[in-house]
Write a protein that holds these residues in place. Structure first.
Motif, PDB file in Angstrom:
ATOM      1  N   LYS A  62       0.808  -0.785   0.124  1.00  0.00           N
ATOM      2  CA  LYS A  62      -0.395  -0.151   0.091  1.00  0.00           C
ATOM      3  C   LYS A  62       0.814   1.576  -0.265  1.00  0.00           C
ATOM      4  CE  LYS A  62      -0.737   0.065   5.038  1.00  0.00           C
ATOM      5  NZ  LYS A  62      -1.356   0.307   6.261  1.00  0.00           N
ATOM      6  N   HIS A  63       2.761   1.305   0.109  1.00  0.00           N
ATOM      7  CA  HIS A  63       3.246   2.437   0.512  1.00  0.00           C
ATOM      8  C   HIS A  63       4.105   2.163  -1.073  1.00  0.00           C
ATOM      9  CE1 HIS A  63       1.437   3.632   3.967  1.00  0.00           C
ATOM     10  NE2 HIS A  63       1.257   2.547   4.374  1.00  0.00           N
ATOM     11  N   ALA A  64       3.761   1.552  -1.903  1.00  0.00           N
ATOM     12  CA  ALA A  64       4.729   1.007  -3.441  1.00  0.00           C
ATOM     13  C   ALA A  64       4.642   2.220  -4.134  1.00  0.00           C
ATOM     14  CB  ALA A  64       3.995  -0.003  -3.901  1.00  0.00           C
ATOM     15  N   LEU A  65       6.005   2.367  -4.311  1.00  0.00           N
ATOM     16  CA  LEU A  65       6.773   4.000  -4.785  1.00  0.00           C
ATOM     17  C   LEU A  65       6.284   3.266  -6.395  1.00  0.00           C
ATOM     18  CD1 LEU A  65       9.770   5.253  -3.760  1.00  0.00           C
ATOM     19  CD2 LEU A  65       6.922   6.379  -3.035  1.00  0.00           C
ATOM     20  N   ASP A  66       5.791   4.621  -7.428  1.00  0.00           N
ATOM     21  CA  ASP A  66       5.840   3.778  -8.828  1.00  0.00           C
ATOM     22  C   ASP A  66       7.075   4.542  -9.162  1.00  0.00           C
ATOM     23  OD1 ASP A  66       4.776   3.442 -11.182  1.00  0.00           O
ATOM     24  OD2 ASP A  66       4.497   5.611 -11.289  1.00  0.00           O
ATOM     25  N   VAL A  67       7.848   2.915  -9.083  1.00  0.00           N
ATOM     26  CA  VAL A  67       9.555   3.383 -10.041  1.00  0.00           C
ATOM     27  C   VAL A  67      10.082   2.193 -10.495  1.00  0.00           C
ATOM     28  CG1 VAL A  67      10.428   4.665  -8.228  1.00  0.00           C
ATOM     29  CG2 VAL A  67      10.527   2.277  -7.779  1.00  0.00           C
ATOM     30  N   GLU A  68      10.347   2.050 -11.723  1.00  0.00           N
ATOM     31  CA  GLU A  68      10.804   0.686 -12.261  1.00  0.00           C
ATOM     32  C   GLU A  68      11.931   0.191 -12.902  1.00  0.00           C
ATOM     33  OE1 GLU A  68       9.764   3.166 -16.561  1.00  0.00           O
ATOM     34  OE2 GLU A  68       8.605   1.442 -16.008  1.00  0.00           O
ATOM     35  N   ALA A  69      12.303  -0.812 -13.122  1.00  0.00           N
ATOM     36  CA  ALA A  69      13.842  -0.982 -13.256  1.00  0.00           C
ATOM     37  C   ALA A  69      14.342   0.235 -14.407  1.00  0.00           C
ATOM     38  CB  ALA A  69      14.385  -2.601 -13.885  1.00  0.00           C
ATOM     39  N   GLY A  70      15.331   0.886 -14.166  1.00  0.00           N
ATOM     40  CA  GLY A  70      16.282   1.900 -14.817  1.00  0.00           C
ATOM     41  C   GLY A  70      16.530   2.960 -14.480  1.00  0.00           C
ATOM     42  N   GLN A  71      15.275   3.409 -13.253  1.00  0.00           N
ATOM     43  CA  GLN A  71      15.169   4.587 -13.003  1.00  0.00           C
ATOM     44  C   GLN A  71      16.083   4.833 -11.904  1.00  0.00           C
ATOM     45  OE1 GLN A  71      10.717   5.132 -12.220  1.00  0.00           O
ATOM     46  NE2 GLN A  71      11.198   6.470 -11.257  1.00  0.00           N
ATOM     47  N   GLN A  72      16.302   6.262 -11.548  1.00  0.00           N
ATOM     48  CA  GLN A  72      17.240   6.424 -10.876  1.00  0.00           C
ATOM     49  C   GLN A  72      16.927   6.677  -9.237  1.00  0.00           C
ATOM     50  OE1 GLN A  72      19.834  10.455 -10.948  1.00  0.00           O
ATOM     51  NE2 GLN A  72      21.224   8.850 -10.496  1.00  0.00           N
ATOM     52  N   VAL A  73      17.008   6.625  -8.372  1.00  0.00           N
ATOM     53  CA  VAL A  73      16.387   7.140  -6.439  1.00  0.00           C
ATOM     54  C   VAL A  73      17.276   7.225  -5.599  1.00  0.00           C
ATOM     55  CG1 VAL A  73      14.214   5.340  -7.815  1.00  0.00           C
ATOM     56  CG2 VAL A  73      17.013   4.349  -6.562  1.00  0.00           C
ATOM     57  N   THR A  74      17.000   8.387  -4.818  1.00  0.00           N
ATOM     58  CA  THR A  74      17.735   8.484  -3.800  1.00  0.00           C
ATOM     59  C   THR A  74      17.547   7.166  -2.738  1.00  0.00           C
ATOM     60  OG1 THR A  74      18.031  10.827  -4.132  1.00  0.00           O
ATOM     61  CG2 THR A  74      18.370  10.048  -2.081  1.00  0.00           C
ATOM     62  N   LEU A  75      18.471   6.927  -2.299  1.00  0.00           N
ATOM     63  CA  LEU A  75      17.973   5.759  -0.619  1.00  0.00           C
ATOM     64  C   LEU A  75      18.789   6.574   0.746  1.00  0.00           C
ATOM     65  CD1 LEU A  75      19.944   2.791  -1.661  1.00  0.00           C
ATOM     66  CD2 LEU A  75      17.877   2.825  -1.543  1.00  0.00           C
ATOM     67  N   ARG A  76      18.546   6.534   1.637  1.00  0.00           N
ATOM     68  CA  ARG A  76      18.036   7.179   2.394  1.00  0.00           C
ATOM     69  C   ARG A  76      18.599   6.726   3.898  1.00  0.00           C
ATOM     70  NH1 ARG A  76      18.456  13.620   1.715  1.00  0.00           N
ATOM     71  NH2 ARG A  76      17.065  13.558  -0.127  1.00  0.00           N
ATOM     72  N   TRP A  77      19.049   6.523   5.197  1.00  0.00           N
ATOM     73  CA  TRP A  77      19.051   6.329   5.847  1.00  0.00           C
ATOM     74  C   TRP A  77      19.034   7.191   7.137  1.00  0.00           C
ATOM     75  CZ3 TRP A  77      22.429   4.549   2.342  1.00  0.00           C
ATOM     76  CH2 TRP A  77      24.025   5.080   2.984  1.00  0.00           C
ATOM     77  N   ASP A  78      18.853   6.646   8.453  1.00  0.00           N
ATOM     78  CA  ASP A  78      19.656   7.436   9.752  1.00  0.00           C
ATOM     79  C   ASP A  78      20.705   7.066  10.263  1.00  0.00           C
ATOM     80  OD1 ASP A  78      17.354   8.720   9.958  1.00  0.00           O
ATOM     81  OD2 ASP A  78      16.218   7.984  11.248  1.00  0.00           O
TER      82      ASP A  78
END
Length: 391
Positions: A357-373
Motif C-alpha cells: 500500500k506504500h509502494a512507489l511507482d518506479v521501474e527498472a532503470g530509474q534513478q532513485v535516492t536511498l536515505r538512512w539515519d
C-alpha cells in the motif's frame, strides 16, 4: 558408625562451589570450558553456558556449527574431550545419560509404530516400574493438555506430523525431566505446520514451567519460542541474550548477517584520529561510534537492514540523514510487500522492502535516492567485531 576423615578433593571443591553458584541464580545447567574433538576436527570449542530454571534457551546456528554436538554432550550421548557439565550443581560430566535428569527429543521422533499413542507415552513410566493405573492416569492428564485425548488408542501412522510431534513431547515430559533437550524436532514438518508447532511448543513449555534447550538453524523459530538465544558458530557461543538483544545489538558481523537479511557496504578509515570512515558510494565520510582505535585504510563494514532504508524518487525532499543515489534494477512483488533492488555502484547492490500500500511507482532503470539515519547503521571492524559506543 565410624567414618574416616579425608581431605576434600578438587572435584569435591568444584562441586561445592558449583552448587553454591547455581543455587544463588537458580541455574539448573552449567557447562564450563566444554570442548569436543573428533580427531583434528574441533566440534565444540571451550564453551561455557548457564541455563536457568524454567527458561527455554535456543542454540541457533548454521549446519555444522557444533550446536547438536553441544546438546548431545549435555545429554551424555557424547563424551567431552575437556570441560565440565553441572546439572543442579552436581558434576555429571562422567555420568551416563540415564543419571542426568534429562530427556531428549530427536529430529526423528522414533515413536513405536506397533504401540498406540497411550502406550508410547507411558513407555518411560513402564520401564521405571510405575503400576499400570498410575501410568494411564498420568498419560491421560498429558493427553488432555496436548489436546490428543481422543486419539489415545490410535497408532502413530494414523496421526498427522504435528500430532506425532506432540506425542513425542508428551513421552519425554511424562518422566518429569529436570531438563528437556530438543534436537531440531520441527525440521521435518512443512512450513505452516512448523509455525503452528512452534507456538504449541512454547505453550507447553510455559504450562509445564519446563526447562528446555532447543537446537535449531531456523532464525524465525528461535525468535518465536526462545527466552534467550545462544548464537553458535565454529563450535563456540558467539553471543547469548534475549531475541530482541541479539537482533538489535549484535556483537559481530556474523551475528548481524545470520539473524536476518541485511545490506553490507564496505568502507575504509580516512581519519583515524577523528574516527571517520569513507563508505563506498557516499560522497562524504561518516563518523564511527565509540573509539575503535583503527588505522588509516583499515576496512570497515556497514550493515543496513532493509527496514532501515528509505527510498525516494529523484527530486524528492531532503529528509536528512545519510544518502546515496542509485539505479533500480528490479522491482519484485512478494504478496503484500514490494522488494526493490538498487545498484549504487558497479559492485554494490542493496535491497529494501515496502508494504504494497506504500509502494512507489518506479521501474527498472530509474534513478532513485536511498536515505538512512546514521544511528541505525551498524559498523564492524576488520575482524568482524562490532564498533559501537560502549557508554
Amino acid at each position: 558408625m565410624a567414618t574416616s576423615k579425608t581431605q576434600p578433593t578438587d572435584d569435591d571443591h568444584r562441586s561445592t562451589t558449583a552448587q553454591s553458584k547455581d543455587s544463588e541464580a537458580e541455574v539448573v545447567l552449567r557447562t564450563e570450558g566444554l570442548t569436543k574433538r573428533y580427531g583434528d576436527t574441533l566440534a565444540v570449542d571451550d564453551t561455557s553456558v548457564a541455563v536457568e530454571n524454567g527458561e527455554l534457551l535456543c542454540f541457533l546456528g548454521p549446519s555444522g556449527c557444533g550446536k547438536s554436538t553441544l546438546l548431545r554432550s549435555i545429554a551424555g550421548l557424547e563424551t567431552p574431550t575437556a570441560g565440565e557439565i553441572y546439572i543442579n550443581g552436581k558434576n555429571v560430566t562422567e555420568d551416563p545419560p540415564y543419571d542426568r535428569d534429562c530427556a531428549m527429543v530427536f529430529q526423528e521422533w522414533a515413536l513405536f509404530p506397533q504401540k498406540t499413542v497411550l502406550e508410547n507415552i507411558t513407555f518411560g513410566l513402564k520401564v521405571n516400574d510405575f503400576d499400570k493405573s498410575e501410568r494411564v492416569e498420568k498419560a491421560e492428564e498429558l493427553l488432555e493438555m496436548i489436546e490428543l485425548f481422543d486419539h489415545r488408542d490410535k497408532y502413530p501412522a494414523e496421526l498427522s506430523g504435528g500430532q506425532q510431534q506432540r506425542v513425542a513431547l508428551a513421552r519425554s515430559l511424562i518422566v518429569n525431566p529436570g531438563i528437556l533437550l530438543l534436537d531440531e524436532p520441527l525440521s521435518s514438518l512443512d512450513k505452516r505446520l512448523r509455525e503452528q508447532m512452534q507456538i504449541e511448543l512454547k505453550r507447553i513449555q510455559e504450562e509445564f514451567d519446563q526447562t528446555m534447550i532447543h537446537v535449531t538453524h531456523d532464525q524465525e523459530e528461535a525468535f518465536t519460542i526462545a527466552d534467550r538465544i545462544a548464537v553458535v558458530n565454529d563450535g563456540s557461543i558467539v553471543q547469548i541474550g534475549t531475541p530482541d538483544t541479539v537482533y538489535k545489538d549484535p556483537n559481530t558481523r556474523f551475528v548481524e548477517e545470520f539473524l536476518g537479511e541485511t545490506n553490507v557496504l564496505s568502507g575504509s578509515v580516512t581519519d583515524p584520529e577523528a574516527n571517520r570512515v569513507q563508505i563506498e558510494s557516499l560522497a562524504e565520510s561518516v563518523a564511527l561510534p565509540g573509539d575503535p582505535d583503527l588505522e588509516t585504510k583499515e576496512t570497515v563494514s556497514v550493515s543496513l537492514r532493509p527496514d532501515r532504508l528509505r527510498l525516494q524518487l529523484e527530486g524528492g525532499p531532503n529528509l536528512g540523514g545519510n544518502e546515496t543515489v542509485g539505479t533500480v534494477t528490479d522491482v519484485i512483488y512478494q504478496g503484500g510487500k514490494i522488494r526493490y533492488y538498487v545498484r549504487i555502484d558497479e559492485e554494490t547492490e542493496v535491497f529494501l522492502s515496502r508494504p504494497e500500500k506504500h509502494a512507489l511507482d518506479v521501474e527498472a532503470g530509474q534513478q532513485v535516492t536511498l536515505r538512512w539515519d546514521p544511528e541505525e547503521a551498524l559498523y564492524f571492524g576488520p575482524t568482524g567485531n562490532r564498533i559501537k559506543d560502549e557508554q
